[in-house]
Design a protein around this motif. Structure first.
Motif, PDB file in Angstrom:
ATOM      1  N   ALA A   1       5.332 -20.446 -59.998  1.00  0.00           N
ATOM      2  CA  ALA A   1       4.663 -21.053 -58.837  1.00  0.00           C
ATOM      3  C   ALA A   1       4.346 -22.518 -59.095  1.00  0.00           C
ATOM      4  CB  ALA A   1       3.379 -20.288 -58.527  1.00  0.00           C
TER       5      ALA A   1
ATOM      6  N   SER B   1       1.511 -19.799 -51.258  1.00  0.00           N
ATOM      7  CA  SER B   1       2.003 -20.340 -52.535  1.00  0.00           C
ATOM      8  C   SER B   1       3.476 -20.683 -52.375  1.00  0.00           C
ATOM      9  CB  SER B   1       1.818 -19.304 -53.647  1.00  0.00           C
ATOM     10  OG  SER B   1       2.465 -18.090 -53.313  1.00  0.00           O
TER      11      SER B   1
ATOM     12  N   SER C   1       4.028  -5.986 -56.960  1.00  0.00           N
ATOM     13  CA  SER C   1       3.342  -7.062 -57.685  1.00  0.00           C
ATOM     14  C   SER C   1       3.454  -8.311 -56.820  1.00  0.00           C
ATOM     15  CB  SER C   1       4.033  -7.277 -59.031  1.00  0.00           C
ATOM     16  OG  SER C   1       3.591  -8.476 -59.618  1.00  0.00           O
TER      17      SER C   1
ATOM     18  N   SER D   1      -3.521 -10.090 -64.354  1.00  0.00           N
ATOM     19  CA  SER D   1      -3.646 -10.818 -63.084  1.00  0.00           C
ATOM     20  C   SER D   1      -4.483 -10.020 -62.083  1.00  0.00           C
ATOM     21  CB  SER D   1      -2.283 -11.235 -62.532  1.00  0.00           C
ATOM     22  OG  SER D   1      -1.465 -10.138 -62.331  1.00  0.00           O
TER      23      SER D   1
ATOM     24  N   HIS E   1      -7.330 -11.943 -60.112  1.00  0.00           N
ATOM     25  CA  HIS E   1      -7.433 -12.042 -58.646  1.00  0.00           C
ATOM     26  C   HIS E   1      -8.810 -11.581 -58.174  1.00  0.00           C
ATOM     27  CE1 HIS E   1      -3.278 -13.122 -57.866  1.00  0.00           C
ATOM     28  NE2 HIS E   1      -2.853 -12.143 -58.617  1.00  0.00           N
TER      29      HIS E   1
HETATM   30  O1  PMV Z   1       1.798 -11.431 -58.959  1.00  0.00           O
HETATM   31  P1  PMV Z   1       0.572 -11.369 -59.793  1.00  0.00           P
HETATM   32  O2  PMV Z   1      -0.452 -10.458 -59.222  1.00  0.00           O
HETATM   33  O3  PMV Z   1       0.895 -11.059 -61.232  1.00  0.00           O
HETATM   34  O4  PMV Z   1      -0.120 -12.812 -59.781  1.00  0.00           O
HETATM   35  C1  PMV Z   1       0.516 -13.932 -60.294  1.00  0.00           C
HETATM   36  C2  PMV Z   1      -0.365 -15.102 -60.247  1.00  0.00           C
HETATM   37  C3  PMV Z   1       0.148 -16.372 -60.915  1.00  0.00           C
HETATM   38  O5  PMV Z   1       1.336 -16.135 -61.641  1.00  0.00           O
HETATM   39  C4  PMV Z   1      -0.908 -16.878 -61.880  1.00  0.00           C
HETATM   40  C5  PMV Z   1       0.383 -17.470 -59.876  1.00  0.00           C
HETATM   41  C6  PMV Z   1       1.557 -17.277 -58.988  1.00  0.00           C
HETATM   42  O6  PMV Z   1       1.479 -17.728 -57.830  1.00  0.00           O
HETATM   43  O7  PMV Z   1       2.586 -16.732 -59.449  1.00  0.00           O
END
Ligand code: PMV
Length: 360
Positions: A28, A45, A164, A222, A226
């Protein structure tokens, strides 16, 4: 087009088959951090899709004789049967069953491997969940050949999101936006959409070297991260900042304003970490070597009039981003100056990719 993805599936009779996809990881630029049920982002994002860091998944499926509504599947990961992964997939199937009811009608053998080392600190959930979702959509397509290509990819991203969050950005496109934004056509909280504007030549074939500072398990998952955004004192302003940053990065990507791009991308990474430092409980996700690398990147950029910059995930590893025309010089900078700060001198060269590939 229906946006709830519950289109009745006419269900041709397919007794058995095999499907396979390769999907990449993504990084990201404007970060997603904070979500609400069911796995919806608190802010939009945008990410670069990677190429070399990917997951290959094959799903062999055979119609079950019993129809008890249960899920039946085996997982073989990197050549070995993996019981430990079952609860995660079971939960994923429970979440998606209302959209792909056929998941309880077949027995699945899921065979998967990653191109990157298992314990590298690179999250495999984005590439893993997107690969499995693509396979499920290929099965849906066999049951219902009528579905359009747009529906196919959007629903794959929609399913991946339920596995995810950031996985929904690993399906299609070299830059992907997830989360409704007034200036991004067709953007949605439900799935990722390819960034459809033309990007300036400097951003084509953009490079990303992942510097593996810490290959261990993430200190904070994560999911927990979150959750820490709920009731966070700076949450509301962070979410509106991300909306503004999407508007800004959109103009930078189009015009080639690389200095502005760099400032925004680095600020996003540090903001993500600042959110973790200012939550309750608080965490420092960087390691001393993360800071050593950041300082060296800044010094190198100033001394060489370079356009390298960094971004971070919710961990200690550093993604070093740079235009293709600096590749040779940056590679030798990495080898001579940065690799000593990586665990076992380990880094992975990657670059902008285009999303999922069907494997025959
Ligand atoms: O997809 P998750 O729940 O693992 O969250 C990812 C969050 C970050 O990688 C820190 C930021 C992002 O936008 O990918």
């Amino acid at each position: 087009m229906t946006e709830d993805f519950k289109e009745p599936i006419p269900s041709l009779q397919v007794a058995q088959g095999s499907v396979a996809w390769q999907t990449p990881s993504n990084i990201a630029l404007v970060k997603y951090w904070g979500k609400r049920d069911p796995q919806l982002p608190e802010n939009p994002s945008i990410s670069f899709t990677l190429k070399n860091c990917h997951t290959n998944t094959k799903v062999d499926f055979v119609k079950r004789t019993i129809t008890d509504g249960e899920f039946s599947f085996d997982i073989i990961f990197e050549g070995e049967k993996k019981e430990a992964f079952k609860p995660k997939i079971q939960k994923f199937f429970e979440r998606i069953q209302e959209y792909v009811p056929f998941v309880s009608e077949y027995h699945f053998t899921i065979t998967s491997d990653n191109s990157f080392p298992h314990s590298s600190g690179i999250a495999s959930s984005a590439s893993g969940m997107s690969a499995l979702s693509m396979c499920l959509m290929s099965i849906e397509k066999q049951l219902n050949p009528e579905i359009s290509e747009t529906y196919f990819y959007r629903k794959a991203s929609f399913l991946a999101r339920l596995g995810s969050g950031s996985a929904c950005r690993s399906v299609k496109g070299n830059l992907v936006v997830w989360g409704a934004h007034p200036e991004i056509a067709e953007s949605s909280d439900l799935y990722g959409v390819p960034f459809s504007e033309e990007i300036a030549p400097i951003f084509e074939n953009y490079q990303d070297t992942i510097l593996l500072v810490d290959k261990g398990e993430k200190q904070v998952s994560s999911t927990v991260g979150h959750q820490l955004m709920h009731g966070h004192p700076y949450a509301a302003s962070r979410f509106s900042q991300a909306v503004e940053n999407i508007s800004k990065i959109k103009t930078f990507l189009k015009s080639g304003a690389i200095k502005e791009f760099i400032a925004l991308v680095e600020s996003e990474a540090l903001t993500l970490h600042a959110m973790m430092m200012t939550s309750q409980p608080y965490f420092i996700l960087m390691k001393p070597n993360t800071l050593e690398i950041i300082n060296k990147i800044w010094a190198y950029r100033a001394e060489n009039d370079s356009n390298i910059c960094f971004t971070l995930d919710a961990g200690a590893n550093v993604h070093l981003l740079y235009p293709e025309n600096e590749k040779e010089k940056v590679h030798s900078f990495i080898e001579t100056e940065l690799s000593i700060h990586c665990q076992n001198n380990h880094f992975i060269h990657d670059e902008l990719g285009y999303g999922a590939k069907e494997m025959k």
